[in-house]
Design an enzyme around this catalytic site. Structure first.
Site, PDB file in Angstrom:
ATOM      1  N   LYS A 279       6.016   2.301   8.782  1.00  0.00           N
ATOM      2  CA  LYS A 279       6.029   3.355   7.770  1.00  0.00           C
ATOM      3  C   LYS A 279       7.466   3.731   7.429  1.00  0.00           C
ATOM      4  CE  LYS A 279       1.733   5.812   8.930  1.00  0.00           C
ATOM      5  NZ  LYS A 279       1.087   5.654   7.619  1.00  0.00           N
ATOM      6  N   ARG A 353      -9.194   2.212  10.920  1.00  0.00           N
ATOM      7  CA  ARG A 353     -10.484   1.523  10.765  1.00  0.00           C
ATOM      8  C   ARG A 353     -10.649   0.446  11.834  1.00  0.00           C
ATOM      9  NH1 ARG A 353      -8.725  -0.122   4.780  1.00  0.00           N
ATOM     10  NH2 ARG A 353      -7.559   1.794   5.104  1.00  0.00           N
TER      11      ARG A 353
HETATM   12  N1  BES Z   1      -2.868   7.707   9.446  1.00  0.00           N
HETATM   13  C1  BES Z   1      -2.680   7.058   8.202  1.00  0.00           C
HETATM   14  C2  BES Z   1      -3.247   7.864   7.041  1.00  0.00           C
HETATM   15  C3  BES Z   1      -2.454   9.067   6.626  1.00  0.00           C
HETATM   16  C4  BES Z   1      -1.241   8.935   5.992  1.00  0.00           C
HETATM   17  C5  BES Z   1      -2.967  10.335   6.823  1.00  0.00           C
HETATM   18  C6  BES Z   1      -0.546  10.050   5.591  1.00  0.00           C
HETATM   19  C7  BES Z   1      -2.283  11.444   6.412  1.00  0.00           C
HETATM   20  C8  BES Z   1      -1.067  11.317   5.806  1.00  0.00           C
HETATM   21  C9  BES Z   1      -3.391   5.698   8.204  1.00  0.00           C
HETATM   22  O1  BES Z   1      -3.377   5.037   9.411  1.00  0.00           O
HETATM   23  C10 BES Z   1      -2.656   4.846   7.237  1.00  0.00           C
HETATM   24  O2  BES Z   1      -1.533   4.541   7.481  1.00  0.00           O
HETATM   25  N2  BES Z   1      -3.321   4.496   6.147  1.00  0.00           N
HETATM   26  C11 BES Z   1      -2.732   3.717   5.131  1.00  0.00           C
HETATM   27  C12 BES Z   1      -3.741   2.685   4.706  1.00  0.00           C
HETATM   28  C13 BES Z   1      -3.165   1.595   3.842  1.00  0.00           C
HETATM   29  C14 BES Z   1      -2.198   0.747   4.636  1.00  0.00           C
HETATM   30  C15 BES Z   1      -4.301   0.755   3.303  1.00  0.00           C
HETATM   31  C16 BES Z   1      -2.370   4.641   3.979  1.00  0.00           C
HETATM   32  O3  BES Z   1      -3.095   5.596   3.704  1.00  0.00           O
HETATM   33  O4  BES Z   1      -1.322   4.418   3.379  1.00  0.00           O
HETATM   34 MN    MN Z   2      -1.642   3.841   9.661  1.00  0.00          MN
END
Ligand code: BES
Ligand code: MN
Ligand code: ZN
Length: 496
Positions: A279, A353
């Site tokens: 990230k 997931r």
């Molecule tokens: N934990 C995150 C989702 C999230 C991000 C919640 C920011 C709250 C604030 C999750 O694991 C994630 O990183 N999801 C990705 C999915 C994508 C790679 C398809 C997302 O939401 O960007």
């Molecule tokens: Mn994630």
């Protein structure tokens, strides 16, 4: 915060403070009028003088009113009767809490029936007053070195109701106390930093919750157990972490063994770096909140156990970190889930997931009557719905409708997104049964589509709490949502 019931007549109130409501314009409630008579019109003359209009949230503290035994009278404005609604009711309670915190009063007496709220009964008003007060009382200062500043303000609130209403009122207080205890646990776990709140810490918290409790039982699987169960998807997320993953099952048995349990499955990523699909740095600290689904499961079981409800519930928590490392899963890697379905991991940041799918397959072993998973799953949920409702999707109309209704009832709202077959195509993979991401469009829906492939054997609803589990900015911290919703749902499922 302590809550109690009172049945004295308003003019005979004693103690530190009596709260009376004033509607616009300057209209004392019935109880207020009785108190006014007892003090020979002091309240009405103060109002007539113009010290208070009765605007929503306005407060006026009268220390020592001649003719009354109570030490103080707090007048709280309710605005126009026609403007009264749920949110304004909660504003009144908050205004009362603030005014009392600034006074010297440690206890107070409140007349919930003074506020007229269409469609909401006495237990609702008591539940929400108690929840609001208990929540505003929450502090997280266990990691500050200084002594916590001595909490001033209200310690004890008495709800004044008729004797005939006592039983309903007492139950409302018990429910609110249980829900707020569950929310506090969920908030504490969420707020703890990831170097403290590890998968092992969550497992330890579950054990502590169950210790000495007849109706709670914990079973914690370690990585070797998961390997035996062929949880290749869950293990692919923990592969890059030095903290061993845990799969926690916390069972509450309040009904006969043959009664099928409600299963709650909570995402417990104690820190989400994104893994090899790292990230960006901004606000990455907030990914310590990526276990708030897990926290809400433990919090709900705490509430259920505190009320000793006659129902069976099982909480299932896959807990792991998501880290980059030499042994971490790489984009393009293909893993086999416990269900036997293979997954091409195109983005290691879509890890929620990957742990949930194996936990959902595992949940089937408990022969649940329904399964609700709770996860901070997608940033897209915040784009779609903001931070007001959680998103809900699922495979059973009745379950989804019941959850939506409970969300309104307890002011912990959810909003449905469509889980239509057309979206399933976005998960196509050239090399495995499915990919773990579905492109930029409809990210919350394609995440739920992924989960739907593992939940075909039971009634299932998925709550995406990415927007509601915590607040950012000045008020940064876990909210304890959706403990109220989940507890309300379980309450609604108890047979009369
Ligand atoms: N934990 C995150 C989702 C999230 C991000 C919640 C920011 C709250 C604030 C999750 O694991 C994630 O990183 N999801 C990705 C999915 C994508 C790679 C398809 C997302 O939401 O960007
Ligand atoms: Mn994630
Ligand atoms: Zn995550």
């Amino acid at each position: 915060m302590e809550f109690s019931l009172k049945h004295n007549t308003p003019e005979n109130a004693r103690g530190a403070c009596q709260v009376l409501t004033v509607g616009q314009a300057r209209k004392l409630s019935k109880n207020g009028q009785r108190v006014d008579k007892a003090c020979k019109g002091v309240l009405s003359s103060v109002l007539k003088r113009g010290d208070m209009e009765g605007r929503l949230g306005q407060t006026l503290l009268l220390p020592q009113v001649p003719g009354l035994a109570v030490q103080r009278v707090l007048l709280v404005g309710c605005g126009k009767d026609s403007d009264m609604n749920e949110r304004n009711y909660i504003r009144i309670i908050n205004a009362m809490a603030r005014a009392l915190a600034d006074s010297g009063a440690r206890d107070a007496e409140f007349y919930p029936e003074d506020v007229k709220l269409k469609g909401r009964d006495l237990p609702w008003k008591i539940r929400h007053a108690a929840l609001t007060l208990a929540n505003s009382d929450y502090r997280f200062d266990q990691l500050k070195s200084g002594k916590p500043e001595r909490a001033r303000g209200l310690r004890k609130l008495g709800f004044n109701v008729t004797r005939g209403d006592a039983a309903r009122a007492r139950q409302a207080i018990e429910q609110a106390s249980a829900i707020s205890a569950g929310m506090s646990l969920a908030r504490d776990l969420g707020n703890l930093p990831a170097n403290v709140c590890t998968p092992g810490h969550i497992a330890k918290t579950a054990r502590q919750l169950a210790s000495g409790e007849k109706r709670l039982r914990v079973n914690v699987l370690d990585e070797a157990d998961m390997k035996k169960l062929k949880m290749g998807s869950l293990l692919s997320v923990s592969a890059g972490s030095r903290q061993p993953a845990k799969l926690i099952a916390l069972e509450y048995r309040g009904a006969a063994a043959k009664e099928q349990p409600i299963a709650l499955v909570g995402k417990g990523v104690t820190f989400d770096t994104g893994g090899i699909s790292l990230k960006p740095g901004a606000a990455m600290d907030e990914m310590k909140f990526d276990m708030c689904g897990a926290a809400s499961v433990l919090g709900t079981l705490k509430a259920v156990n505190q009320m000793q409800l006659p129902i069976n519930v099982v909480g299932i928590v896959p807990a792991t970190e998501n880290m980059p490392d030499g042994l971490a899963t790489k984009p393009g890697d293909i893993v086999t889930s416990m269900s036997g379905q293979t997954i091409e991991i195109l983005n290691t940041d879509a890890e929620g997931r990957l742990i949930l799918c194996d936990a959902l397959t595992y949940a089937g072993k408990f022969k649940p009557r329904c399964v609700i998973d709770i996860a901070t799953l997608t940033g897209a949920a915040i784009i779609a719905l903001g931070k007001v409702p959680s998103a809900v999707l699922g495979n059973d109309r009745g379950l989804i409708d019941a959850l939506i209704k409970c969300g309104h009832q307890i002011e912990d709202k959810i909003w449905e997104l469509p889980l239509w077959d057309e979206y399933q195509d976005q998960l196509k993979s050239n090399f495995a049964d499915m990919a773990n991401i579905g492109g930029r469009d409809a990210g919350t829906i394609t995440a739920a589509c992924f989960l739907s492939r593992f939940t075909k054997d039971y009634k299932w609803a998925h709550l995406d709490i990415a927007g509601t589990a915590w607040k950012s900015g000045e008020d940064k911290g876990a909210t304890g949502r959706p403990v109220p919703l989940l507890t309300q749902y379980i309450l609604s499922q108890i047979k009369p």
